[in-house]
Design an enzyme around this catalytic site. Sequence first.
Site, PDB file in Angstrom:
ATOM      1  CB  SER A 241      -0.974   0.015   1.179  1.00 32.95           C
ATOM      2  OG  SER A 241      -0.311  -0.225   2.392  1.00 32.95           O
ATOM      3  CG  HIS A 271      -0.834  -5.244   2.019  1.00 25.89           C
ATOM      4  ND1 HIS A 271      -0.204  -5.086   3.226  1.00 25.89           N
ATOM      5  CD2 HIS A 271      -0.816  -3.993   1.446  1.00 25.89           C
ATOM      6  CE1 HIS A 271       0.173  -3.825   3.374  1.00 25.89           C
ATOM      7  NE2 HIS A 271      -0.198  -3.139   2.315  1.00 25.89           N
ATOM      8  CG  HIS A 318       5.875  -8.925   7.997  1.00 27.55           C
ATOM      9  ND1 HIS A 318       6.857  -8.101   7.488  1.00 27.55           N
ATOM     10  CD2 HIS A 318       4.747  -8.173   8.060  1.00 27.55           C
ATOM     11  CE1 HIS A 318       6.346  -6.908   7.274  1.00 27.55           C
ATOM     12  NE2 HIS A 318       5.069  -6.918   7.607  1.00 27.55           N
ATOM     13  NE  ARG A 327       2.163  -3.790  12.371  1.00 27.79           N
ATOM     14  CZ  ARG A 327       2.044  -3.934  11.052  1.00 27.79           C
ATOM     15  NH1 ARG A 327       1.554  -2.930  10.332  1.00 27.79           N
ATOM     16  NH2 ARG A 327       2.399  -5.054  10.451  1.00 27.79           N
ATOM     17  CG  ASP A 373      -3.468  -7.995   8.826  1.00 25.93           C
ATOM     18  OD1 ASP A 373      -3.966  -6.898   9.116  1.00 25.93           O
ATOM     19  OD2 ASP A 373      -2.666  -8.156   7.885  1.00 25.93           O
TER      20      ASP A 373
HETATM   21  N1  CMX Z   1       1.110 -19.805   5.980  1.00 25.10           N
HETATM   22  C1  CMX Z   1       1.536 -20.699   5.058  1.00 25.10           C
HETATM   23  N2  CMX Z   1       2.601 -20.507   4.260  1.00 25.10           N
HETATM   24  C2  CMX Z   1       3.288 -19.359   4.423  1.00 25.10           C
HETATM   25  C3  CMX Z   1       2.937 -18.405   5.383  1.00 25.10           C
HETATM   26  C4  CMX Z   1       1.777 -18.643   6.170  1.00 25.10           C
HETATM   27  N3  CMX Z   1       1.327 -17.751   7.064  1.00 25.10           N
HETATM   28  N4  CMX Z   1       3.812 -17.387   5.312  1.00 25.10           N
HETATM   29  C5  CMX Z   1       4.687 -17.694   4.324  1.00 25.10           C
HETATM   30  N5  CMX Z   1       4.354 -18.876   3.782  1.00 25.10           N
HETATM   31  C6  CMX Z   1       4.961 -19.519   2.611  1.00 25.10           C
HETATM   32  C7  CMX Z   1       4.815 -18.603   1.422  1.00 25.10           C
HETATM   33  O1  CMX Z   1       3.497 -18.724   0.847  1.00 25.10           O
HETATM   34  C8  CMX Z   1       5.925 -19.072   0.531  1.00 25.10           C
HETATM   35  O2  CMX Z   1       5.521 -20.283  -0.074  1.00 25.10           O
HETATM   36  P1  CMX Z   1       5.839 -20.585  -1.645  1.00 25.10           P
HETATM   37  O3  CMX Z   1       7.332 -20.507  -1.764  1.00 25.10           O
HETATM   38  O4  CMX Z   1       5.283 -21.948  -1.850  1.00 25.10           O
HETATM   39  O5  CMX Z   1       5.138 -19.524  -2.434  1.00 25.10           O
HETATM   40  C9  CMX Z   1       7.022 -19.417   1.531  1.00 25.10           C
HETATM   41  O6  CMX Z   1       6.357 -19.647   2.793  1.00 25.10           O
HETATM   42  C10 CMX Z   1       8.055 -18.341   1.722  1.00 25.10           C
HETATM   43  O7  CMX Z   1       7.414 -17.161   2.112  1.00 25.10           O
HETATM   44  P2  CMX Z   1       8.181 -16.079   3.034  1.00 25.10           P
HETATM   45  O8  CMX Z   1       9.443 -15.707   2.322  1.00 25.10           O
HETATM   46  O9  CMX Z   1       8.293 -16.573   4.429  1.00 25.10           O
HETATM   47  O10 CMX Z   1       7.151 -14.892   3.061  1.00 25.10           O
HETATM   48  P3  CMX Z   1       6.901 -13.782   1.941  1.00 25.10           P
HETATM   49  O11 CMX Z   1       7.778 -12.619   2.266  1.00 25.10           O
HETATM   50  O12 CMX Z   1       6.965 -14.318   0.565  1.00 25.10           O
HETATM   51  O13 CMX Z   1       5.378 -13.404   2.218  1.00 25.10           O
HETATM   52  C11 CMX Z   1       3.486 -12.911   3.527  1.00 25.10           C
HETATM   53  C12 CMX Z   1       4.989 -12.681   3.358  1.00 25.10           C
HETATM   54  C13 CMX Z   1       2.976 -11.961   4.619  1.00 25.10           C
HETATM   55  C14 CMX Z   1       2.792 -12.545   2.215  1.00 25.10           C
HETATM   56  C15 CMX Z   1       3.250 -14.395   3.909  1.00 25.10           C
HETATM   57  O14 CMX Z   1       3.862 -14.656   5.151  1.00 25.10           O
HETATM   58  C16 CMX Z   1       1.783 -14.764   3.973  1.00 25.10           C
HETATM   59  O15 CMX Z   1       1.201 -15.100   2.946  1.00 25.10           O
HETATM   60  N6  CMX Z   1       1.125 -14.674   5.195  1.00 25.10           N
HETATM   61  C17 CMX Z   1      -0.287 -14.903   5.320  1.00 25.10           C
HETATM   62  C18 CMX Z   1      -1.070 -13.692   4.833  1.00 25.10           C
HETATM   63  C19 CMX Z   1      -0.924 -12.531   5.793  1.00 25.10           C
HETATM   64  O16 CMX Z   1      -1.051 -12.653   7.004  1.00 25.10           O
HETATM   65  N7  CMX Z   1      -0.669 -11.337   5.235  1.00 25.10           N
HETATM   66  C20 CMX Z   1      -0.664 -10.081   6.033  1.00 25.10           C
HETATM   67  C21 CMX Z   1       0.739  -9.467   6.187  1.00 25.10           C
HETATM   68  C22 CMX Z   1       0.674  -8.172   6.967  1.00 25.10           C
HETATM   69  C23 CMX Z   1      -0.005  -7.089   6.180  1.00 25.10           C
HETATM   70  O17 CMX Z   1       0.548  -6.665   5.145  1.00 25.10           O
HETATM   71  O18 CMX Z   1      -1.108  -6.679   6.537  1.00 25.10           O
END
Ligand code: CMX
Length: 440
Positions: A241, A271, A318, A327, A373
């Site tokens: 964002s 996000h 994250h 937070r 979140d």
């Molecule tokens: N559950 C399951 N798998 C997860 C995970 C979770 N909570 N967090 C990361 N992973 C997975 C990723 O999907 C990724 O898998 P692939 O390689 O198969 O695609 C792998 O672990 C590596 O990811 P990462 O390097 O640890 O995390 P990223 O920086 O790529 O992504 C985030 C960060 C937040 C998008 C991810 O942790 C996620 O999808 N979390 C759940 C959604 C969420 O809570 N988002 C809110 C974030 C805060 C905000 O912006 O508001």
Amino acid sequence: MGFVKDRFKAKADKLAAEIKDILKENGDKPIGQVKLSQIYTGMRGITGLVTETSLLDPQEGIRFRGYSIPQLQESLPKANGGSEPLPEGLFYLMLVGELPTEEDVQHMTSVWQRRSHVPNYVFDTIEALPVSTHPMTQFVVGIMALQNESTFAQRYAEGMSKKDYWDATFDDVMDLIARLPRIAAYIYRRKYKGGNHIQPNGLLDWAGNFAHMLGYKDEEFRELMRLYMTIHADHEGGNVSAHATHLVGSALSDPYLSLAAGMNGLAGPLHGLANQEVIKWILEMENEIGSDLPTKEQIADYVRKTLSEGKVIPGYGHAVLRKTDPRFEAQMRFGKKHMPDDKLLQTVWNIYDTVPEILGSIAKIKNPWPNVDAHSGALLLHYGLKEYEFYTVLFGVARSLGVLATLCWDRALGMPIERPKSVTTEHVKLWLQGKDEIWG
Ligand code: CMX
């Protein structure tokens, strides 16, 4: 606007001169090396932006102008009789770079009250959408309808000088922040309360009035909104964002267009939309298990099931953080103070006791800890705000504070249009074979 605008301009001029000197002396210094893998993985870890309002440490979490969340809770002015910070104060801090006095915050409140009028055609535009439209879509449509009011767009069309960009941006930013709660509350009452709207209360602070217009009279809920708006406001510059707002703003798109872009990014489930996904996931889990207080073993089984279905656990992980999000902790402290026996909150805390160990055992997941979140929805639900599709709009109103303060800085520092270089995989292959260069 008066003195806040003057103070901001004085700070910005000073910093612009400092940056000029820094770049004159050090402009050619390399700032790390980019690995090939990083350009295929969301530019993770590449330092490529300057954002003045906040800085995210992977271990410590967010600091706004150097202040942690507990320090802000201590130092920022509060509402009468309240104990949570007023978001007006955080905005002032992000904008001016100094803690505000009580008077500064009262001034911000009255400026936003004065500027909060939303023209009827904005509501009419929202009304043209089916009620079933997702609240985030309605929110972005509302912001886009309001773009007709942009001072920046109007002055640009009249031939504004570059040196005045910051001034027109500042005016738009103040108008936008003042009006967003009204638009958001309108969408909430339209979609969930049969169009029974509540007029603003000119005696309340920005977040308190937002709570009032949503229809929540409880002073404790107003306190929650003040905390919520403060902790969601900013998370340095690289998140979707913030980056989208900055990127679109770099084309000199006005603050309305820029914020709408940022809000479209916030509406993604990885996000901001994760806050609705968390509650949806918990309620589905409780439904499947048949209990409103599942045991940690039942939670662990459900987590494994979710993962086995190829889904993420919302609210966990994250891109930058490598520990529990402060937070999340701030919201947990609020919950333990005001509603320690709430079953949904206990479930959120039981999930916190369960999920990190499971996610931590999966090598590819870099951060098994909860983000902001994972907690927010349960607090909202406690006070009766159960319509979880609306949660990301609350996040959006809060996030506007950080991304719009940053837009003021972008314009005041004369940040240019953003345009990183991209390559094709064909080009990468040629480069690997030594047949071509990766151009800088
Ligand atoms: N559950 C399951 N798998 C997860 C995970 C979770 N909570 N967090 C990361 N992973 C997975 C990723 O999907 C990724 O898998 P692939 O390689 O198969 O695609 C792998 O672990 C590596 O990811 P990462 O390097 O640890 O995390 P990223 O920086 O790529 O992504 C985030 C960060 C937040 C998008 C991810 O942790 C996620 O999808 N979390 C759940 C959604 C969420 O809570 N988002 C809110 C974030 C805060 C905000 O912006 O508001």
